[in-house]
Design an enzyme around this catalytic site. Structure first.
Site, PDB file in Angstrom:
ATOM      1  N   SER A   1    -116.281  50.679  45.407  1.00  0.00           N
ATOM      2  CA  SER A   1    -117.485  50.067  44.859  1.00  0.00           C
ATOM      3  C   SER A   1    -118.686  50.193  45.795  1.00  0.00           C
ATOM      4  CB  SER A   1    -117.239  48.594  44.534  1.00  0.00           C
ATOM      5  OG  SER A   1    -116.261  48.450  43.528  1.00  0.00           O
TER       6      SER A   1
ATOM      7  N   GLY B   1    -115.974  49.091  40.324  1.00  0.00           N
ATOM      8  CA  GLY B   1    -116.525  50.412  40.588  1.00  0.00           C
ATOM      9  C   GLY B   1    -117.995  50.338  40.940  1.00  0.00           C
TER      10      GLY B   1
ATOM     11  N   GLY C   1    -122.211  51.764  41.000  1.00  0.00           N
ATOM     12  CA  GLY C   1    -123.235  52.295  40.127  1.00  0.00           C
ATOM     13  C   GLY C   1    -123.791  51.301  39.122  1.00  0.00           C
TER      14      GLY C   1
ATOM     15  N   CYS D   1    -115.385  42.894  37.888  1.00  0.00           N
ATOM     16  CA  CYS D   1    -116.537  43.527  38.530  1.00  0.00           C
ATOM     17  C   CYS D   1    -117.241  44.509  37.573  1.00  0.00           C
ATOM     18  CB  CYS D   1    -116.094  44.192  39.824  1.00  0.00           C
ATOM     19  SG  CYS D   1    -117.453  44.447  40.992  1.00  0.00           S
ATOM     20  N   PHE D   2    -117.218  45.803  37.854  1.00  0.00           N
ATOM     21  CA  PHE D   2    -117.819  46.786  36.951  1.00  0.00           C
ATOM     22  C   PHE D   2    -117.178  46.672  35.574  1.00  0.00           C
ATOM     23  CE2 PHE D   2    -118.576  51.133  35.334  1.00  0.00           C
ATOM     24  CZ  PHE D   2    -119.915  51.309  35.663  1.00  0.00           C
TER      25      PHE D   2
ATOM     26  N   GLN E   1    -118.819  44.076  33.550  1.00  0.00           N
ATOM     27  CA  GLN E   1    -120.104  44.529  33.012  1.00  0.00           C
ATOM     28  C   GLN E   1    -119.897  45.442  31.801  1.00  0.00           C
ATOM     29  OE1 GLN E   1    -121.564  46.275  36.612  1.00  0.00           O
ATOM     30  NE2 GLN E   1    -121.697  44.297  37.652  1.00  0.00           N
TER      31      GLN E   1
ATOM     32  N   ASN F   1    -118.498  41.992  45.247  1.00  0.00           N
ATOM     33  CA  ASN F   1    -119.174  43.217  45.642  1.00  0.00           C
ATOM     34  C   ASN F   1    -119.891  43.756  44.414  1.00  0.00           C
ATOM     35  OD1 ASN F   1    -120.090  45.652  46.535  1.00  0.00           O
ATOM     36  ND2 ASN F   1    -118.078  46.599  46.766  1.00  0.00           N
TER      37      ASN F   1
ATOM     38  N   PHE G   1    -125.175  44.326  40.221  1.00  0.00           N
ATOM     39  CA  PHE G   1    -125.609  44.189  38.838  1.00  0.00           C
ATOM     40  C   PHE G   1    -124.862  43.012  38.215  1.00  0.00           C
ATOM     41  CE2 PHE G   1    -126.491  48.517  39.970  1.00  0.00           C
ATOM     42  CZ  PHE G   1    -127.660  48.840  39.296  1.00  0.00           C
TER      43      PHE G   1
ATOM     44  N   HIS H   1    -113.627  39.892  42.611  1.00  0.00           N
ATOM     45  CA  HIS H   1    -112.396  40.628  42.914  1.00  0.00           C
ATOM     46  C   HIS H   1    -111.252  39.637  43.160  1.00  0.00           C
ATOM     47  CE1 HIS H   1    -114.181  44.756  43.969  1.00  0.00           C
ATOM     48  NE2 HIS H   1    -115.182  44.012  43.547  1.00  0.00           N
TER      49      HIS H   1
ATOM     50  N   GLU I   1    -108.075  40.204  43.529  1.00  0.00           N
ATOM     51  CA  GLU I   1    -106.863  40.750  44.157  1.00  0.00           C
ATOM     52  C   GLU I   1    -106.684  40.298  45.602  1.00  0.00           C
ATOM     53  OE1 GLU I   1    -110.028  42.798  45.734  1.00  0.00           O
ATOM     54  OE2 GLU I   1    -109.593  42.684  43.591  1.00  0.00           O
TER      55      GLU I   1
END
Length: 394
Positions: free
Chosen positions: A60, A238, A240, A266-267, A270, A308, A311, A356, A358
């Site tokens: 990420s 991830g 971006g 996370c990503f 989104q 992390n 966005f 996250h 984990e």
């Protein structure tokens, strides 16, 4: 630039002179840490006091230059067990006071040696507190670290570098070939994980709960996901801008229409948010570290979590939203700034969190989310069947 081939009293070599230049012209001078040369990326700060090995190897952080707010970094060296992927992904690394020697029985090499071995350009000996305050007030921005250019040259190059807004990066960090992480002990369920930048510990946490995980490339189709006999789908973290991930959103919408249970982080949160019809936006400086307070609104409990992300999902927190897939609520919020940190669908089997769970490198407060995922599967599948029970039979 000149060199500073000085040595400390314990014989540790000091690196070449290095500079860090932000896109607004603010410049910091220090010494190289890791490899020499030049690197570009988005400057972001991480507030964790430990877990730097997991940070460096988290996909990420691709195309980001990470500033550690904790002043002492590298004390425990680097081992061969704690990496979260096969390589270091950060574009550059910024620390104030790197450890002169490692002091852990698990260490195989120093952090400086690891950075050099993988060609990661870093800088040390700068005022990371001042840099962090600057980023917090002005926002995350493009920057560069160099041992070869003048400040003027570097500033011009930074202005020409690519911004994070609008960056489509998940395919660059995703696995190109599917692989399987087997369940530990009795196999109970099969999950297809879409790899937007998955960390090693994530399928391990599912394996601990009897889940066999098929990790698939980020561009896997609904048909390819179905082909592995998945009981559910996991949407990974991830890098971006999620606003560029139209293909991933289309795939997830297809999965929702087929009533496949989904858990995203996370990503992945989104992407799920966009699939429900919500927008996403770039945060001023993001959340990065392992000490972020989040409230689980379904229980009222507050947990300290690992983040992390730069966005976030733009969804109303005051009331549920009616979507094509039924009612969706914000399940978690950040207590620092009210940012949406989780979603839960009330009429389909899908939920997600922005952080996250984990616990690599910690904390463990959010581990229950993997249990919640397993409980969701228990309610929607025949254990280990590899097929989802039709909605009418639930």
């Amino acid at each position: 630039m000149g060199t500073r081939d000085q040595r400390t009293g314990d014989g540790v070599s000091r690196g070449e002179a290095a500079i860090l230049v932000l896109e607004d012209g603010r410049t910091f001078s220090g010494e190289s840490f890791g490899s020499t040369g030049e690197t570009f990326g988005e400057a972001v700060f991480n507030t964790a006091m430990t877990g730097y090995q997991e940070t460096l190897t988290d996909p990420s952080y691709y195309r980001q230059i990470v500033v550690q707010t904790a002043p002492h970094i590298g004390n425990t060296g680097v081992n061969d067990e704690d990496d979260e992927s096969s390589r270091i992904w950060v574009a550059g690394y910024v620390v104030r006071d790197p450890a002169r020697r490692s002091s852990s029985w698990r260490a195989k090499r120093s952090l400086d040696e690891q950075l050099q071995a993988q060609g990661i350009v870093g800088i040390s000996g700068i005022d990371t507190r001042a840099l962090t305050r600057h980023l917090r007030e002005r926002g995350a921005m493009r920057c560069a670290i160099s041992t070869t250019s003048s400040p003027e040259q570097l500033l011009a190059a930074v202005a020409d570098s690519a911004p994070m807004l609008g960056a489509d990066l998940s395919s660059a960090v995703s696995t190109q070939q599917p692989y399987v992480v087997e369940a530990i002990g009795e196999h109970r369920f099969t999950v297809a994980a879409l790899d937007y930048g998955i960390k090693t510990m994530t399928p391990h946490r599912m394996a601990e709960r009897g889940i066999t995980t098929h990790v698939l490339p980020s561009n896997a189709t609904v048909e390819q996901i179905r082909a592995v006999g998945a009981d559910a789908v996991f949407l990974a973290n991830g890098p971006g801008d999620p606003g560029t991930a139209d293909a991933a959103v289309t795939t997830v919408r297809g999965l929702l229409r087929e009533e496949v249970p989904i858990f995203g982080i996370c990503f992945g949160n989104q992407i799920l948010g966009r699939a429900f019809g919500f927008g996403t936006y770039k945060l001023g400086y993001g959340h990065r570290g392992i000490n972020q307070p989040v409230q689980d609104r379904t229980t009222g409990k507050v947990e300290i979590t690992a983040h992390n992300h730069g966005f976030a999902v733009d969804a109303p927190t005051e009331h549920p939203s009616e979507t094509e897939f039924g009612s969706v609520e914000v399940s978690h919020v950040c207590l620092n700034d009210g940012v949406v940190e989780g979603l839960i669908a009330r009429d389909t089997k899908a939920f997600s969190v922005q952080y996250h769970p984990e616990a690599a490198a910690g904390p463990h407060d959010a581990a229950y989310l993997f249990d919640r995922f397993a409980e969701l599967l228990e309610g929607t599948t025949g254990a280990g069947s590899g097929t989802t029970t039709p909605k009418g039979n639930r």
